[in-house]
Design a protein around this motif. Structure first.
Motif, PDB file in Angstrom:
ATOM      1  N   ALA A  77     -35.113 -89.012  22.752  1.00 41.70           N
ATOM      2  CA  ALA A  77     -32.621 -89.483  21.833  1.00 41.70           C
ATOM      3  C   ALA A  77     -31.738 -88.096  22.100  1.00 41.70           C
ATOM      4  N   SER A  78     -32.882 -86.963  20.854  1.00 39.52           N
ATOM      5  CA  SER A  78     -31.950 -86.461  20.579  1.00 39.52           C
ATOM      6  C   SER A  78     -31.488 -85.331  21.409  1.00 39.52           C
ATOM      7  N   MET A  79     -30.220 -84.902  20.933  1.00 37.63           N
ATOM      8  CA  MET A  79     -29.304 -83.997  21.793  1.00 37.63           C
ATOM      9  C   MET A  79     -29.049 -82.639  21.315  1.00 37.63           C
ATOM     10  N   ASP A  80     -29.800 -82.736  20.077  1.00 42.17           N
ATOM     11  CA  ASP A  80     -30.068 -81.074  19.616  1.00 42.17           C
ATOM     12  C   ASP A  80     -29.716 -79.517  20.601  1.00 42.17           C
ATOM     13  N   LEU A  81     -30.998 -79.979  21.496  1.00 38.25           N
ATOM     14  CA  LEU A  81     -30.936 -78.766  22.503  1.00 38.25           C
ATOM     15  C   LEU A  81     -29.188 -78.744  23.336  1.00 38.25           C
ATOM     16  N   TRP A  82     -28.835 -80.272  23.774  1.00 38.17           N
ATOM     17  CA  TRP A  82     -28.057 -80.062  24.766  1.00 38.17           C
ATOM     18  C   TRP A  82     -26.613 -79.738  24.015  1.00 38.17           C
ATOM     19  N   THR A  83     -26.765 -79.992  22.708  1.00 38.92           N
ATOM     20  CA  THR A  83     -25.244 -79.827  22.049  1.00 38.92           C
ATOM     21  C   THR A  83     -25.514 -77.992  22.021  1.00 38.92           C
ATOM     22  N   TRP A  84     -26.538 -77.367  21.955  1.00 42.10           N
ATOM     23  CA  TRP A  84     -26.550 -75.786  21.281  1.00 42.10           C
ATOM     24  C   TRP A  84     -26.534 -75.111  22.724  1.00 42.10           C
ATOM     25  N   HIS A  85     -27.163 -75.808  24.297  1.00 43.53           N
ATOM     26  CA  HIS A  85     -26.852 -75.443  25.503  1.00 43.53           C
ATOM     27  C   HIS A  85     -25.142 -75.672  25.902  1.00 43.53           C
ATOM     28  N   LYS A  86     -24.688 -76.573  25.382  1.00 43.87           N
ATOM     29  CA  LYS A  86     -23.118 -76.594  25.747  1.00 43.87           C
ATOM     30  C   LYS A  86     -22.251 -76.075  25.262  1.00 43.87           C
ATOM     31  N   ALA A  87     -23.034 -74.910  23.868  1.00 45.00           N
ATOM     32  CA  ALA A  87     -21.769 -74.315  23.076  1.00 45.00           C
ATOM     33  C   ALA A  87     -21.796 -73.271  24.460  1.00 45.00           C
ATOM     34  N   ALA A  88     -22.542 -73.109  24.636  1.00 47.98           N
ATOM     35  CA  ALA A  88     -22.606 -72.066  26.218  1.00 47.98           C
ATOM     36  C   ALA A  88     -21.545 -72.636  27.113  1.00 47.98           C
TER      37      ALA A  88
END
Length: 153
Positions: A77-88
């Motif tokens: 359920a973690s969104m950490d990787l998606w949030t990091w990718h979303k910045a790009a």
């Protein structure tokens, strides 16, 4: 729980199954696979003739090729990787660039090798393994590009 067998000498083989990922000094999601830890220098070929007219081929040091690191893990359920990718995705290159480490551990989870990566951002996020009726976990895969990689221990 057994502590395991500590490494006896620096010449012992590193155990590839024990590792962790840190971003900005903070351990992040656990991963089942890491690939792409590479250090490569381009080869520049110079063709010339010597004083007698004989062809000579010299191989010289070229530009350093930055690595592309791939991490795979069971999705959660973690969104950490998606949030990091979303910045790009949003064009926030300053917010997307992070420093981190891939750390190999020995049998008692002590650090035996550390690969630091710099100015890294997630260029690709992939969710796979979703299949009706299958009991296998869904898998998230991220591709991290960075400016520089170095082994520090």
């Amino acid at each position: 729980m057994a502590a395991g067998i500590p490494s006896a000498t620096p010449l012992d083989t590193l155990v590839a199954q024990r590792f962790k990922i840190e971003v900005a000094g903070v351990p992040i999601a656990s991963f089942q696979e890491v690939s792409g830890i590479t250090s490569e220098v381009e080869v520049v070929e110079l063709k010339a003739n010597d004083a007698f007219g004989k062809p000579v081929l010299k191989k010289m040091i070229g530009a350093v090729k930055p690595p592309t690191i791939t991490l795979k893990r069971a999705a959660d359920a973690s969104m950490d990787l998606w949030t990091w990718h979303k910045a790009a995705l949003d064009g926030d290159l300053i917010g997307a660039r992070k420093n981190g480490s891939i750390v190999q551990l020995d049998f008692i989870y002590g650090e035996v090798a550390r690969y630091n990566f710099y100015d890294a951002w997630i260029s690709k996020f992939e969710a796979t393994g979703m299949k009706a009726g299958d009991n296998a976990p869904a898998v998230e895969s991220v591709t991290i590009v960075c400016e520089r990689l170095e082994r520090v221990s």
